[in-house]
Design an enzyme around this catalytic site. Structure first.
Site, short mmCIF file in Angstrom:
data_model
loop_
_atom_site.label_atom_id
_atom_site.label_comp_id
_atom_site.label_asym_id
_atom_site.label_seq_id
_atom_site.Cartn_x
_atom_site.Cartn_y
_atom_site.Cartn_z
N GLU A 103 -27.96 -17.31 10.01
CA GLU A 103 -26.69 -17.61 9.37
C GLU A 103 -26.09 -18.89 9.92
OE1 GLU A 103 -24.14 -14.35 10.25
OE2 GLU A 103 -23.57 -15.22 12.16
N CYS A 120 -20.86 -24.29 12.08
CA CYS A 120 -21.21 -23.44 13.22
C CYS A 120 -22.69 -23.08 13.07
CB CYS A 120 -20.32 -22.20 13.20
SG CYS A 120 -20.72 -21.00 14.45
N CYS A 127 -30.31 -12.50 18.95
CA CYS A 127 -29.97 -12.90 20.32
C CYS A 127 -30.39 -11.78 21.27
CB CYS A 127 -28.48 -13.17 20.45
SG CYS A 127 -28.04 -13.75 22.11
N CYS A 131 -24.46 -8.72 24.39
CA CYS A 131 -23.00 -8.58 24.60
C CYS A 131 -22.49 -7.44 23.70
CB CYS A 131 -22.27 -9.87 24.26
SG CYS A 131 -22.89 -11.29 25.18
N CYS A 134 -20.73 -7.97 20.18
CA CYS A 134 -21.36 -8.93 19.28
C CYS A 134 -22.31 -8.28 18.28
CB CYS A 134 -22.10 -9.96 20.13
SG CYS A 134 -23.05 -11.10 19.13
N GLU A 178 -28.12 -17.53 22.05
CA GLU A 178 -27.61 -18.19 23.26
C GLU A 178 -28.30 -19.56 23.34
OE1 GLU A 178 -25.47 -18.21 25.87
OE2 GLU A 178 -26.63 -19.97 26.42
N SER A 209 -21.61 -23.58 23.10
CA SER A 209 -21.00 -22.42 23.73
C SER A 209 -22.07 -21.53 24.36
CB SER A 209 -20.24 -21.62 22.67
OG SER A 209 -19.84 -20.38 23.19
N SER A 232 -18.25 -18.53 27.16
CA SER A 232 -17.72 -17.27 26.68
C SER A 232 -17.46 -16.39 27.91
CB SER A 232 -18.76 -16.65 25.74
OG SER A 232 -18.29 -15.44 25.24
N LEU A 233 -16.21 -16.24 28.30
CA LEU A 233 -15.87 -15.60 29.58
C LEU A 233 -15.51 -14.12 29.39
CD1 LEU A 233 -15.63 -16.32 32.58
CD2 LEU A 233 -13.23 -16.87 32.17
N ASN A 308 -12.68 -9.71 16.16
CA ASN A 308 -12.76 -9.62 14.70
C ASN A 308 -13.89 -8.66 14.35
OD1 ASN A 308 -13.02 -10.06 11.95
ND2 ASN A 308 -13.87 -12.12 12.16
N CYS A 349 -19.54 -14.05 14.79
CA CYS A 349 -20.93 -14.17 15.24
C CYS A 349 -21.88 -13.07 14.75
CB CYS A 349 -20.82 -14.13 16.76
SG CYS A 349 -22.27 -14.42 17.64
S1 SF4 Z 1 -22.03 -13.16 22.03
FE1 SF4 Z 1 -23.47 -14.85 21.92
S2 SF4 Z 1 -24.74 -14.56 23.78
FE2 SF4 Z 1 -23.70 -12.61 23.43
S3 SF4 Z 1 -25.16 -11.41 22.22
FE3 SF4 Z 1 -23.77 -12.49 20.78
S4 SF4 Z 1 -24.83 -14.35 20.22
FE4 SF4 Z 1 -25.78 -13.55 22.07
#
Ligand code: SF4
Length: 358
Positions: A103, A120, A127, A131, A134, A178, A209, A232-233, A308, A349
């Site tokens: 995407e 973007c 990935c 996370c 995500c 990532e 990022s 991304s913290l 979101n 994402c």
């Molecule tokens: S937030 Fe970014 S690094 Fe984390 S799983 Fe999603 S795409 Fe991967």
């Protein structure tokens, strides 16, 4: 306790695309191998500068070469689009040569400086980082994208915008994947985007990022590129961050912040820390205090992003976000708040690919 064993996530399997339908200049180079080099430059100009819709319109090239390119490397994209209701966001699913779908999103917004068209891009299909907030992570991981496949996402929107006379002004590596797990392809795509003879997008208008891979943050500092770094913290303690982002178990905050300090020391560039706010998890005043302490005396700003999505995790109420923000600002930390672009088409994402898979 980490939610996952990070080593399992860091295994990156590469699979070569078999028939990439996005614009692939490596293939064009091969096709034109027996020709003088200026023929390759003419082909390059036809795509990047003139944005021709067919090789037959690239009249600087002899007919024989146009026919060959039309046959072997047609200017076409295999895609499906979903437009947001407010027309500010357009999300596209692009099919790679091996059938994988990635995407890419176009965000159109007006700033004081004028109209901005930000693409973007995804750097991986899926990935492996896991996370918990995500959607891409839930869709699984397939492979790294090639440099051409990353550039192809920008090229797709360059063509899309052509008829309205607009151009892609900014690029953010914040889509699926990532970027630092695909470091060399990401850097090579940035150089192509930045190349004056190609996309001609200023490095300062390109942002990468990462979820926080220290050695690559330091490596980026030595690339002599003026791109922006975003981290991304999402939490300011190892306990909380590891529960949200498995990468933190391998690279805890101290390692991450040391690498950010080195990056700033070398580049003197301000770093953006993204903080996705999730109700009842990382949105309290105490967490804001911890964040302010972690970022003390670091050349940076915080971008607050209300979560979101749907399901158990929720976005905090507006007053909670306000309070969090004011704690940071009182401690002297600069804060911005991202508008949740295109909520109606799941523009966060990885969400569109995920819902399509379902
Ligand atoms: S937030 Fe970014 S690094 Fe984390 S799983 Fe999603 S795409 Fe991967």
């Amino acid at each position: 306790m980490p939610l996952f064993n990070i080593s399992a996530f860091l295994i990156v399997k590469l699979r070569k695309p078999v028939n990439n339908k996005l614009m692939d200049f490596e293939k064009i180079k091969t096709l034109l191998a027996g020709q003088p080099y200026y023929r390759y430059l003419q082909a390059q100009k036809a795509i990047y500068r003139d944005t021709v819709s067919s090789w037959q319109s690239a009249t600087a090239l002899p007919k024989k070469i146009r026919d060959l390119l039309e046959q072997e490397a047609p200017i076409e994209f295999d895609f499906e689009t979903v437009k947001s209701v407010d027309r500010s966001t357009l999300k596209a699913l692009l099919k790679m040569g091996d059938g994988l779908v990635v995407e890419t999103v176009l965000l159109r917004h007006t700033t004081r400086a004028g109209q901005r068209n930000t693409v973007c891009v995804s750097s991986q299909a899926g990935c492996p980082m896991g996370c918990i907030f995500c959607r891409t992570a839930k869709a699984g991981y397939e492979r790294n994208l090639t440099s051409s496949e990353i550039e192809g996402q920008v090229l797709f929107f360059k063509y899309f915008l052509k008829n309205s006379g607009a151009r892609v002004s900014n690029v953010v590596y914040m889509g699926m994947g990532e970027p630092f797990l695909n470091y060399s392809n990401v850097i090579s795509s940035i150089r192509v985007l930045n190349d004056r003879e190609k996309f001609d997008i200023g490095a300062r208008k390109i942002s990468v990022s990462t979820c926080g891979i220290p050695d690559k943050i330091e490596k980026l500092a030595s690339e002599n590129l003026q791109v922006n770094l975003a981290v991304s913290l999402n939490a300011a303690t190892d306990k909380l961050r590891s529960s949200l982002m498995p990468v933190n178990s391998k690279y805890p905050l101290k390692m991450l912040m040391d690498s950010v300090r080195k990056y700033i020391g070398k580049t003197n560039r301000r770093v953006m820390f993204e903080y996705i706010m999730i109700e009842g998890i990382n949105d309290g005043a105490q967490q804001a205090e911890e964040l302010a302490l972690l970022l003390k005396e670091i050349l940076c700003f915080v971008n607050l992003i209300p979560f979101n999505g749907t399901g158990k995790l929720k976005s905090p109420q507006e007053d909670v976000i306000k309070k969090f923000r004011s704690v940071l600002e009182k401690k002297g930390i600069a804060v911005t708040q991202r508008h949740s672009y295109g909520q109606d088409i799941s523009a966060a994402c990885g969400q569109l690919v995920y819902s399509n898979k379902k």
